[in-house]
Design a protein around this motif. Structure first.
Motif, PDB file in Angstrom:
ATOM      1  N   VAL A  97       0.971  -1.268  -0.132  1.00 60.35           N
ATOM      2  CA  VAL A  97      -0.032  -0.116   0.048  1.00 60.35           C
ATOM      3  C   VAL A  97       0.831   1.079   0.083  1.00 60.35           C
ATOM      4  O   VAL A  97       1.185   1.579   1.220  1.00 60.35           O
ATOM      5  CB  VAL A  97      -0.920   0.052   1.214  1.00 60.35           C
ATOM      6  N   THR A  98       0.971   2.122  -1.293  1.00 63.07           N
ATOM      7  CA  THR A  98       2.119   3.026  -1.195  1.00 63.07           C
ATOM      8  C   THR A  98       1.269   4.284  -1.812  1.00 63.07           C
ATOM      9  O   THR A  98       0.215   4.400  -2.290  1.00 63.07           O
ATOM     10  CB  THR A  98       3.040   2.740  -2.571  1.00 63.07           C
ATOM     11  N   PRO A  99       1.950   5.330  -1.274  1.00 65.31           N
ATOM     12  CA  PRO A  99       1.455   6.593  -1.432  1.00 65.31           C
ATOM     13  C   PRO A  99       1.618   7.188  -2.711  1.00 65.31           C
ATOM     14  O   PRO A  99       2.447   7.023  -3.539  1.00 65.31           O
ATOM     15  CB  PRO A  99       1.969   7.484  -0.432  1.00 65.31           C
ATOM     16  N   VAL A 100       0.682   8.053  -3.185  1.00 65.83           N
ATOM     17  CA  VAL A 100       0.821   8.832  -4.532  1.00 65.83           C
ATOM     18  C   VAL A 100       0.615  10.137  -4.230  1.00 65.83           C
ATOM     19  O   VAL A 100      -0.591  10.729  -3.605  1.00 65.83           O
ATOM     20  CB  VAL A 100      -0.290   8.486  -5.569  1.00 65.83           C
ATOM     21  N   ALA A 101       1.650  11.254  -4.615  1.00 65.94           N
ATOM     22  CA  ALA A 101       1.671  12.581  -3.983  1.00 65.94           C
ATOM     23  C   ALA A 101       0.725  13.290  -4.989  1.00 65.94           C
ATOM     24  O   ALA A 101       0.185  14.356  -4.442  1.00 65.94           O
ATOM     25  CB  ALA A 101       3.163  13.116  -4.103  1.00 65.94           C
ATOM     26  N   ALA A 102       0.343  12.911  -6.064  1.00 62.91           N
ATOM     27  CA  ALA A 102      -0.503  13.836  -6.868  1.00 62.91           C
ATOM     28  C   ALA A 102      -1.913  13.664  -6.647  1.00 62.91           C
ATOM     29  O   ALA A 102      -2.561  14.569  -7.071  1.00 62.91           O
ATOM     30  CB  ALA A 102      -0.148  13.253  -8.367  1.00 62.91           C
ATOM     31  N   TYR A 103      -2.236  12.704  -5.932  1.00 59.46           N
ATOM     32  CA  TYR A 103      -3.893  12.576  -5.818  1.00 59.46           C
ATOM     33  C   TYR A 103      -4.309  12.380  -4.396  1.00 59.46           C
ATOM     34  O   TYR A 103      -3.527  11.703  -3.744  1.00 59.46           O
ATOM     35  CB  TYR A 103      -4.492  11.463  -6.629  1.00 59.46           C
ATOM     36  N   PRO A 104      -5.270  12.724  -3.898  1.00 57.37           N
ATOM     37  CA  PRO A 104      -5.765  12.603  -2.557  1.00 57.37           C
ATOM     38  C   PRO A 104      -6.408  11.272  -2.387  1.00 57.37           C
ATOM     39  O   PRO A 104      -7.057  10.706  -3.348  1.00 57.37           O
ATOM     40  CB  PRO A 104      -6.723  13.684  -2.422  1.00 57.37           C
ATOM     41  N   THR A 105      -6.512  10.871  -1.216  1.00 54.95           N
ATOM     42  CA  THR A 105      -7.062   9.654  -0.773  1.00 54.95           C
ATOM     43  C   THR A 105      -8.607   9.800  -0.991  1.00 54.95           C
ATOM     44  O   THR A 105      -9.227  10.871  -0.568  1.00 54.95           O
ATOM     45  CB  THR A 105      -6.679   9.378   1.087  1.00 54.95           C
ATOM     46  N   PRO A 106      -9.052   8.748  -1.657  1.00 57.67           N
ATOM     47  CA  PRO A 106     -10.556   8.929  -1.759  1.00 57.67           C
ATOM     48  C   PRO A 106     -11.324   8.896  -0.727  1.00 57.67           C
ATOM     49  O   PRO A 106     -11.033   8.273   0.325  1.00 57.67           O
ATOM     50  CB  PRO A 106     -11.035   7.739  -2.989  1.00 57.67           C
TER      51      PRO A 106
ATOM     52  N   PHE B 240     -19.139   8.858  -4.348  1.00 58.30           N
ATOM     53  CA  PHE B 240     -17.584   8.826  -4.268  1.00 58.30           C
ATOM     54  C   PHE B 240     -17.031  10.092  -4.794  1.00 58.30           C
ATOM     55  O   PHE B 240     -17.461  10.582  -6.024  1.00 58.30           O
ATOM     56  CB  PHE B 240     -17.527   7.807  -5.619  1.00 58.30           C
ATOM     57  N   TYR B 241     -15.892  10.442  -4.043  1.00 54.75           N
ATOM     58  CA  TYR B 241     -15.206  11.493  -4.064  1.00 54.75           C
ATOM     59  C   TYR B 241     -13.778  10.696  -4.747  1.00 54.75           C
ATOM     60  O   TYR B 241     -12.928  10.573  -3.697  1.00 54.75           O
ATOM     61  CB  TYR B 241     -14.868  12.573  -3.292  1.00 54.75           C
ATOM     62  N   ARG B 242     -13.504  10.592  -6.041  1.00 54.93           N
ATOM     63  CA  ARG B 242     -12.407  10.107  -6.469  1.00 54.93           C
ATOM     64  C   ARG B 242     -11.740  10.951  -7.541  1.00 54.93           C
ATOM     65  O   ARG B 242     -11.054  10.477  -8.480  1.00 54.93           O
ATOM     66  CB  ARG B 242     -12.670   8.717  -7.015  1.00 54.93           C
ATOM     67  N   LEU B 243     -11.666  12.254  -7.494  1.00 59.97           N
ATOM     68  CA  LEU B 243     -11.488  13.022  -8.428  1.00 59.97           C
ATOM     69  C   LEU B 243     -10.068  13.824  -8.007  1.00 59.97           C
ATOM     70  O   LEU B 243      -9.905  14.113  -6.766  1.00 59.97           O
ATOM     71  CB  LEU B 243     -12.510  14.208  -8.752  1.00 59.97           C
TER      72      LEU B 243
ATOM     73  N   PHE C 112     -17.032   5.031 -12.428  1.00 61.25           N
ATOM     74  CA  PHE C 112     -15.464   5.192 -12.636  1.00 61.25           C
ATOM     75  C   PHE C 112     -14.976   4.997 -13.968  1.00 61.25           C
ATOM     76  O   PHE C 112     -13.539   5.214 -14.210  1.00 61.25           O
ATOM     77  CB  PHE C 112     -14.744   3.893 -11.779  1.00 61.25           C
ATOM     78  N   TRP C 113     -15.617   4.524 -14.862  1.00 59.28           N
ATOM     79  CA  TRP C 113     -15.038   4.474 -16.429  1.00 59.28           C
ATOM     80  C   TRP C 113     -15.708   5.946 -17.182  1.00 59.28           C
ATOM     81  O   TRP C 113     -16.438   6.637 -16.761  1.00 59.28           O
ATOM     82  CB  TRP C 113     -16.019   3.453 -17.013  1.00 59.28           C
ATOM     83  N   ASP C 114     -14.769   6.023 -18.203  1.00 62.75           N
ATOM     84  CA  ASP C 114     -15.195   7.235 -19.131  1.00 62.75           C
ATOM     85  C   ASP C 114     -16.882   7.154 -19.338  1.00 62.75           C
ATOM     86  O   ASP C 114     -17.228   6.025 -19.808  1.00 62.75           O
ATOM     87  CB  ASP C 114     -14.285   6.916 -20.351  1.00 62.75           C
TER      88      ASP C 114
END
Length: 336
Positions: free
Chosen positions: A83-92, A108-111, A174-176
């Motif tokens: 489980v690794t962090p991504v600096a560019a995006y916030p945790t959903p 869902f807040y995944r943007l 979650f899909w286009d």
């Protein structure tokens, strides 16, 4: 070589913020509870509660919510090494409304993008994935790159060894949008699903998810279509009608649900999944696995939370013995 994991899941993770008041729209809710969430992550928690050694492959934001999720995983006995962090995006973050017995809208807040879709093939421990007794992936992992390529790489590494479960997990948001609105054999979701099904040994989904994957909605036809697509065992969840399981060897189990007074139905499918893994690993016959998984799901449906509500073995056995779920059967996340 390290001892193989019983279960490795891969995919979605986030923070669930659930109202502590039921029967109210979000606009009128004053208090919320904070919980670990994300379907494959909850499946790992559920299997751990049943005594299995589990881990999850996913990514969070590089933020306080990400720290919270990793801490929760360790508290639940789930290995968080991947489980690794991504600096560019916030945790959903996910909110829900709770209108028992059967209305639980999700928000869902995944943007702009969820970090769990930033899993790269190069980051995977394919040896661990290959050696796990059960590998569990979801349809959401196929909705965007680089997660799609990484998920398919993990499936190819398995080469149909052990138990490889495809949770169909259809989440069109979650899909286009243009892609998600298309259906039929040539549509992108159906194509992606069929590519994954060719590498899976077990498929699990509700009627809508089966229709997306196969074009079939009638339960027996959907199960046969999933088997034709490559799996050994097709598990079709039918809500109030129970669950249908069909094996390639001709075994059929059509199991009714366990009676329960529903508080929040959102975590029931994840509890079912963890119990399914447990039963498959135990080598039980199909009908017993389905009864056990149904009971685990019903217990969580009787409670407010998801991850913290996952049952222990004695709770599942008690529900099976009584033939129904009562609030008195367990305090974990139970409603008062």
């Amino acid at each position: 070589m390290p001892e193989p994991y019983d279960v490795i899941t891969m995919g979605r993770i986030g923070v669930d913020l659930y109202p502590l008041q039921t029967g109210l729209p979000l606009a009128r809710v004053d208090t919320f509870g904070k919980f670990l969430g994300g379907s494959p992550t909850n499946v790992a928690v559920a299997a751990a509660r049943l005594g299995r050694r589990t881990a999850v492959v996913t990514r969070t934001g590089q933020d306080a919510f990400g720290e919270y999720l990793r801490h929760q995983l360790r508290e639940f006995g789930v290995d968080d090494r991947w489980v690794t962090p991504v600096a560019a995006y916030p945790t959903p973050v996910t909110f829900c409304e709770i209108f028992p017995p059967d209305d639980f809208p999700l928000y869902f807040y995944r943007l702009p993008k969820a970090p769990d879709l930033e899993i790269h093939e190069s980051e995977l421990d394919l040896e661990a994935v290959r050696s796990a007794r059960v590998f569990w992936m979801t349809g959401t992992g196929l909705c965007a790159e680089p997660s799609r390529t990484a998920t398919l790489a993990a499936l190819r590494a398995r080469d149909r060894s052990g138990i490889t479960v495809f949770d169909l997990d259809w989440r069109p948001m979650f899909w286009d949008r243009d892609t998600a609105e298309k259906s039929g054999p040539g549509a992108a979701p159906a194509t992606r699903y069929r590519e994954a099904l060719a590498h899976a040994t077990v498929a699990v989904g509700n009627l809508e998810e089966c229709e997306i994957a196969t074009g079939e909605r009638e339960p027996y036809a959907a199960a046969r279509a999933l088997i034709d697509a490559g799996v050994e065992l097709a598990v079709v969840k039918q809500g109030p009608a129970g669950v249908l399981a069909v094996h390639r060897d001709g075994t059929v189990a059509d199991v009714p649900p366990l009676p329960v007074e529903v508080v929040n139905g959102l975590g029931a499918g994840d509890a079912f999944g963890g119990a399914l893994c447990h039963g498959l690993l135990a080598g039980w016959e199909t009908a017993r696995i389905m009864r056990y998984a149904n009971a685990a799901g019903a217990i969580v449906a009787s409670r407010l939370a998801c991850s913290s509500a996952m049952p222990y073995p004695y709770e599942v056995e008690a529900a099976l013995a009584e033939g129904a779920v009562t609030v008195a059967q367990g305090p974990a996340g139970a409603a008062s």
